[in-house]
Design an enzyme around this catalytic site. Structure first.
Site, short mmCIF file in Angstrom:
data_model
loop_
_atom_site.label_atom_id
_atom_site.label_comp_id
_atom_site.label_asym_id
_atom_site.label_seq_id
_atom_site.Cartn_x
_atom_site.Cartn_y
_atom_site.Cartn_z
NE ARG A 173 -3.86 -2.24 0.37
CZ ARG A 173 -3.63 -3.44 -0.21
NH1 ARG A 173 -2.59 -3.64 -1.00
NH2 ARG A 173 -4.47 -4.42 0.00
CB SER B 91 -9.43 -1.79 4.61
OG SER B 91 -9.96 -3.08 4.38
CD GLU C 65 -5.76 0.40 2.73
OE1 GLU C 65 -5.61 -0.52 3.56
OE2 GLU C 65 -6.32 0.25 1.64
C1 FAD Z 1 -16.17 -0.94 -0.88
C2 FAD Z 1 -14.69 -0.67 -1.03
C3 FAD Z 1 -13.81 -1.72 -1.22
C4 FAD Z 1 -12.43 -1.47 -1.35
N1 FAD Z 1 -11.61 -2.54 -1.54
C5 FAD Z 1 -10.28 -2.32 -1.67
C6 FAD Z 1 -9.39 -3.41 -1.89
O1 FAD Z 1 -9.77 -4.56 -2.02
N2 FAD Z 1 -8.06 -3.14 -1.97
C7 FAD Z 1 -7.56 -1.87 -1.85
O2 FAD Z 1 -6.34 -1.70 -1.95
N3 FAD Z 1 -8.39 -0.83 -1.66
C8 FAD Z 1 -9.73 -1.01 -1.57
N4 FAD Z 1 -10.57 0.05 -1.38
C9 FAD Z 1 -10.01 1.41 -1.21
C10 FAD Z 1 -9.90 2.22 -2.51
O3 FAD Z 1 -10.79 1.77 -3.52
C11 FAD Z 1 -8.48 2.18 -3.07
O4 FAD Z 1 -7.58 2.75 -2.13
C12 FAD Z 1 -8.33 2.94 -4.39
O5 FAD Z 1 -7.04 2.71 -4.90
C13 FAD Z 1 -8.54 4.45 -4.27
O6 FAD Z 1 -8.63 4.98 -5.58
P1 FAD Z 1 -9.45 6.32 -5.87
O7 FAD Z 1 -9.33 6.61 -7.33
O8 FAD Z 1 -10.81 6.24 -5.34
O9 FAD Z 1 -8.58 7.36 -5.07
P2 FAD Z 1 -9.10 8.62 -4.25
O10 FAD Z 1 -9.85 8.14 -3.06
O11 FAD Z 1 -9.77 9.59 -5.15
O12 FAD Z 1 -7.70 9.23 -3.79
C14 FAD Z 1 -6.85 8.50 -2.91
C15 FAD Z 1 -5.47 9.16 -2.95
O13 FAD Z 1 -4.91 8.99 -4.24
C16 FAD Z 1 -4.56 10.24 -4.80
N5 FAD Z 1 -4.78 10.18 -6.26
C17 FAD Z 1 -5.91 9.83 -6.91
N6 FAD Z 1 -5.71 9.88 -8.24
C18 FAD Z 1 -4.41 10.27 -8.41
C19 FAD Z 1 -3.60 10.53 -9.55
N7 FAD Z 1 -4.06 10.40 -10.79
N8 FAD Z 1 -2.32 10.93 -9.36
C20 FAD Z 1 -1.82 11.09 -8.10
N9 FAD Z 1 -2.54 10.87 -6.99
C21 FAD Z 1 -3.82 10.46 -7.15
C22 FAD Z 1 -5.47 11.26 -4.11
O14 FAD Z 1 -4.88 12.55 -4.15
C23 FAD Z 1 -5.53 10.67 -2.71
O15 FAD Z 1 -4.38 11.06 -1.99
C24 FAD Z 1 -11.95 -0.15 -1.28
C25 FAD Z 1 -12.85 0.92 -1.11
C26 FAD Z 1 -14.20 0.66 -1.02
C27 FAD Z 1 -15.15 1.83 -0.87
#
Ligand code: FAD
Length: 290
Positions: free
Chosen positions: A163, A215, A286
């Site tokens: 992570r 998580s 996280e």
């Molecule tokens: C129901 C559910 C299940 C999930 N299951 C998992 C799982 O199995 N495994 C897991 O690892 N995570 C899981 N997650 C957490 C989440 O989906 C991940 O952490 C995912 O990678 C976040 O991506 P996002 O685009 O939504 O990022 P955001 O929430 O929009 O942003 C998260 C961070 O990334 C940065 N960011 C976003 N896009 C960029 C970019 N293009 N360049 C630089 N920085 C950027 C943002 O600035 C922020 O700091 C889950 C979440 C939910 C709601």
């Protein structure tokens, strides 16, 4: 031409459905628009925050005083055995597109609800697979001095770990525009079965009825799960305002209706306190608290 909106309510842009207004908000679907948005914020001496799918963020109730940049480039291109995905696309879209050509290798990422930008930054993972596993290179904007320069980073240059990545360690210095993954031949029906099996397993193990951010805490180690620790400290069902620790999966905090960011934050702190007192383990979030 950028369309910069004002006072945009952030709760619509995160899976927890909480958060106050962003003073400025812009959607970018080309790298040129992204550069322009960054320049705009820089000229106005405003902070900026890059938003993907909002599935790993806790926005504050008071909102955000700078510019939120929502990445909306969602292109997916297959070039021979490489899959090039723009940062605003969700992983499932890319997996399904590659499956049309009987190509795969990223199946277990398909159920993660975030965008490729978010997945690469946090080296998201599921079912034993991490985003880094098939990643080849990343196309980024890198902040050098007052300039944003386009760069291509090979996987080894991103220093991925559990992570974690260079992009996380140096938050604010890099914005991911697209990522290239190596594909391997896999029949489409096998890919679809793996994706559907994962989705069923998620529904069995994780609560999907109420808004969450997945998580909340990192696992302290490969052997120790955060969810297990939280459960052993009797936190399942613990409630503050509209926020509740899931009774199904203790590492999930649910918005049971009307939760504020304050409620969720208070619950996070309460869990950390109880786990530290009972187990001597300092849980680390996280989720990004903004
Ligand atoms: C129901 C559910 C299940 C999930 N299951 C998992 C799982 O199995 N495994 C897991 O690892 N995570 C899981 N997650 C957490 C989440 O989906 C991940 O952490 C995912 O990678 C976040 O991506 P996002 O685009 O939504 O990022 P955001 O929430 O929009 O942003 C998260 C961070 O990334 C940065 N960011 C976003 N896009 C960029 C970019 N293009 N360049 C630089 N920085 C950027 C943002 O600035 C922020 O700091 C889950 C979440 C939910 C709601």
């Amino acid at each position: 031409m950028l369309n910069i909106e004002e006072n945009v309510i952030l709760s619509k842009f995160c899976t927890w459905h909480v958060g106050g207004p962003a003073r400025y908000f812009v959607r970018v679907s080309t790298i040129q628009d992204l550069k322009e948005a960054l320049l705009w914020a820089q000229e106005k001496k405003l902070a900026h925050f890059v938003l993907g799918g909002g599935s790993n963020i806790l926005f504050s109730d008071v909102g955000y005083a700078g510019l939120i940049i929502k990445i909306e480039g969602r292109g997916v291109v297959i070039n021979g055995s490489e899959l090039i995905v723009e940062a605003g696309a969700i992983a499932r879209l890319a997996v399904l597109k590659a499956s049309e050509l009987n190509l795969g290798g990223l199946e277990h990422l398909a159920g993660i609800p975030g965008t490729i930008g978010g997945l690469v930054r946090g080296n998201a993972g599921a079912f034993g697979m991490e985003t880094k596993d098939s990643l080849v290179r990343v196309h980024v904007l890198h902040n050098v001095g007052n300039e944003w320069k386009e760069e291509i980073l090979e996987r080894k240059d991103v220093y991925f770990s559990y992570r974690d990545s260079l992009f996380k360690k140096e938050t604010g210095s890099y914005i991911i525009w697209d990522a290239t993954f190596a594909l391997i031949p896999i029949p489409k029906d096998v890919i679809l079965k793996l994706v559907n099996d994962d989705l069923s397993a998620r529904k069995d193990k994780q609560p999907y009825t109420f808004p969450s951010a997945g998580s909340v805490f990192k696992n302290p180690s490969l052997e120790i799960s955060a969810g297990r620790l939280i459960e052993e400290c009797g936190c399942k069902g613990l409630k503050i305002g509209g926020a509740e620790v899931s009774t199904q999966h203790a590492n999930f905090i649910l918005n049971k209706g009307g939760a504020t960011s304050f409620d969720i934050h208070a619950l996070i702190e309460e869990i950390k306190k109880r786990v530290f007192e009972a187990k001597g383990v300092k849980l680390v979030e996280e989720v990004i608290v903004l």
